[in-house]
Design an enzyme around this catalytic site. Structure first.
Site, PDB file in Angstrom:
ATOM      1  N   ASP A  48      45.205   3.034 -65.411  1.00 49.55           N
ATOM      2  CA  ASP A  48      44.833   3.370 -64.036  1.00 49.55           C
ATOM      3  C   ASP A  48      43.613   4.287 -64.003  1.00 49.55           C
ATOM      4  O   ASP A  48      42.647   4.036 -63.275  1.00 49.55           O
ATOM      5  CB  ASP A  48      46.007   4.039 -63.304  1.00 49.55           C
ATOM      6  CG  ASP A  48      47.242   3.160 -63.299  1.00 49.55           C
ATOM      7  OD1 ASP A  48      47.107   1.961 -63.609  1.00 49.55           O
ATOM      8  OD2 ASP A  48      48.336   3.677 -63.009  1.00 49.55           O
ATOM      9  N   HIS A  59      51.978  -3.708 -68.523  1.00 46.14           N
ATOM     10  CA  HIS A  59      52.845  -3.003 -69.478  1.00 46.14           C
ATOM     11  C   HIS A  59      52.375  -3.223 -70.918  1.00 46.14           C
ATOM     12  O   HIS A  59      53.174  -3.269 -71.841  1.00 46.14           O
ATOM     13  CB  HIS A  59      54.316  -3.396 -69.291  1.00 46.14           C
ATOM     14  CG  HIS A  59      54.888  -2.873 -68.005  1.00 46.14           C
ATOM     15  ND1 HIS A  59      55.357  -1.579 -67.870  1.00 46.14           N
ATOM     16  CD2 HIS A  59      55.017  -3.447 -66.781  1.00 46.14           C
ATOM     17  CE1 HIS A  59      55.771  -1.385 -66.621  1.00 46.14           C
ATOM     18  NE2 HIS A  59      55.569  -2.509 -65.934  1.00 46.14           N
ATOM     19  N   THR A  60      51.079  -3.374 -71.058  1.00 44.05           N
ATOM     20  CA  THR A  60      50.503  -3.509 -72.395  1.00 44.05           C
ATOM     21  C   THR A  60      49.745  -2.249 -72.792  1.00 44.05           C
ATOM     22  O   THR A  60      49.504  -2.029 -73.970  1.00 44.05           O
ATOM     23  CB  THR A  60      49.508  -4.690 -72.434  1.00 44.05           C
ATOM     24  OG1 THR A  60      48.712  -4.626 -71.258  1.00 44.05           O
ATOM     25  CG2 THR A  60      50.219  -6.024 -72.479  1.00 44.05           C
ATOM     26  N   ASP A  61      49.364  -1.419 -71.802  1.00 48.97           N
ATOM     27  CA  ASP A  61      48.467  -0.292 -72.157  1.00 48.97           C
ATOM     28  C   ASP A  61      49.139   0.684 -73.116  1.00 48.97           C
ATOM     29  O   ASP A  61      48.559   1.068 -74.126  1.00 48.97           O
ATOM     30  CB  ASP A  61      47.873   0.409 -70.909  1.00 48.97           C
ATOM     31  CG  ASP A  61      48.861   0.972 -69.915  1.00 48.97           C
ATOM     32  OD1 ASP A  61      50.081   0.760 -70.070  1.00 48.97           O
ATOM     33  OD2 ASP A  61      48.404   1.661 -68.960  1.00 48.97           O
ATOM     34  N   SER A 110      47.271   5.456 -56.262  1.00 48.48           N
ATOM     35  CA  SER A 110      46.723   6.556 -55.470  1.00 48.48           C
ATOM     36  C   SER A 110      46.720   7.861 -56.258  1.00 48.48           C
ATOM     37  O   SER A 110      45.816   8.682 -56.087  1.00 48.48           O
ATOM     38  CB  SER A 110      47.481   6.709 -54.161  1.00 48.48           C
ATOM     39  OG  SER A 110      48.842   6.861 -54.408  1.00 48.48           O
TER      40      SER A 110
END
Ligand code: GLA
Length: 394
Positions: free
Chosen positions: A175, A35-37, A130
């Site tokens: 991701d 939860h840093t991106d 996915s």
């Protein structure tokens, strides 16, 4: 499913004698930096060998056909190259459709239709990305079939746009980046603000990374995810009344402590604290990994989980049970949730000779407390999305 079976399926399903080309995009785990991106901080993911295969061939008309061996009940989903707009009834196929639409919108010429068969072996709903894997494999299919030379970081950004604007999930860039740029035997430290990145050899000595799936369906995950984002954005706006920063990732721990009183809401303050401290841990984690100091690396993972549990509040009973049980096992250097949270998977660094016992103890404790069993996979790292050679398969 092996490569030959994939070919055979392609030919049968699309009723063709064309020999398709074959592509693969991995899934990802995140070692630390959760939860840093979307807060302008750092992340430290690795691409894994579970992923999505795509077999594809150009058509002579402007039809586009998709089929997934994981969603056989949906059958062939068909659309027109000139109408790739989101359509609810197209269900999973909106991911590849969206990717094609955004590539075309970015000015690349997709000159004909295409048939694409997908097969994924990422465990369902496990939070191992996915959807980003489908986006990125589609990106590479289109790039290669139409010889488009799409800069990889641009392709990654298009994938994130598909997720944010086309699918309506407000996720960050981790991701797609991990899946687009991953490297076998390496983890990737990414600064999500500048997109500067650094590969770090993942030398785990006598240890393995174990992925533990809670097997909990991640209901409401996206609304809670979006809520966390809003809380961080509010905290940033409060801090900006006195500080000239553009994201929480700009703050050191010391600067945060000296200015946290500017954040008016207690919950927002806890969320921001996690973002700042987690970013600091992630940068530190690279130093430990490079020094071969797995023990301190593991401790940072543990601190990360505690912060996600108490300050960010995205873990839940299932992940906490797995991680807390893991911490009590001999030979475990560190354990934490990975990905968005609210279910999904945890990861643990486990000594080679402790793997069996680890599985046994975690399964028993989890079954007793949660009422069903977790699943285990040993993580193998892999390269980012690419065409795969199939010499000798046919
Ligand atoms: C999900 C999102 C990522 C990231 C993680 C949490 O996986 O897709 O962008 O925010 O959650 O670190």
């Amino acid at each position: 499913m092996n490569k030959l079976e994939l070919y055979q399926n392609y030919k049968t399903i699309f009723e063709t004698n064309d020999t398709p080309r074959m592509f693969f995009a991995p899934g990802r785990i995140n070692l630390i930096g959760e939860h840093t991106d979307y807060n302008g901080g750092h992340v430290f993911p690795a691409a894994i060998s579970f992923g999505t295969y795509a077999l594809a061939h150009k058509r002579t008309d402007r039809k586009v056909r998709f089929y997934s061996l994981n969603m056989e009940e949906s059958g062939i989903i068909e659309c027109e190259l000139d109408n790739l707009a989101y359509k609810e009834s197209d269900d999973w196929a909106n991911y590849p459709k969206g990717m094609m639409q955004y590539i075309a919108k970015a000015g690349y010429d997709i000159s004909t239709g295409v048939d694409i068969l997908f097969y994924g072996n990422i465990p369902n709903g496990a939070g191992l990305s996915s959807s980003a894997s489908i986006e990125m494999v589609t990106g590479v299919v289109i790039e290669q079939l139409f010889q488009l030379k799409i800069d990889r970081v641009h392709m990654i950004q298009l994938g994130q746009k598909v997720e944010n604007q086309y699918m309506g999930v407000n996720s960050g860039i981790m991701d797609q980046f991990a899946i687009g740029k991953g490297k076998k035997d390496h983890a990737l430290l990414l600064n999500c603000q500048t997109l500067n990145y650094h590969y770090a050899p993942l030398d785990l000595q006598n240890y393995k990374i174990m992925i533990i799936n809670t097997n909990k369906r991640r209901e409401l995950a996206s609304s809670k995810y979006n809520e966390r984002r809003e809380q961080c954005e509010r905290a940033l706006t409060d801090l900006q009344t006195s500080l000239s920063i553009s994201s929480l990732g700009d703050l050191s721990k010391q600067e945060f402590e000296a200015n946290k009183h500017l954040i008016t809401n207690d919950i927002d303050r806890k969320r921001a604290k996690h973002a700042v401290y987690e970013n600091d841990r992630t940068i530190q984690a690279l130093v430990y990994l490079q020094a071969g100091d797995l023990s301190n690396f593991g401790k940072l993972m543990n601190q990360s989980h505690l912060s996600l549990q108490h300050d960010y509040e995205v873990t839940g009973e299932e992940l906490d049970t797995i991680v807390e049980t893991a911490w009590q096992q001999e030979g475990v250097l560190g354990a934490r949730m990975t990905g968005a949270g609210f279910g999904g998977c945890a990861i643990a660094i486990v000594a080679d000779n402790g793997v069996d016992r680890f599985k046994q103890v975690v399964t028993t404790t989890y079954q007793e407390k949660i009422g069903y069993q977790p699943s285990f996979y040993l993580a193998t790292t892999d390269d980012g999305a690419k065409e795969i050679t199939t010499e000798g398969v046919l």
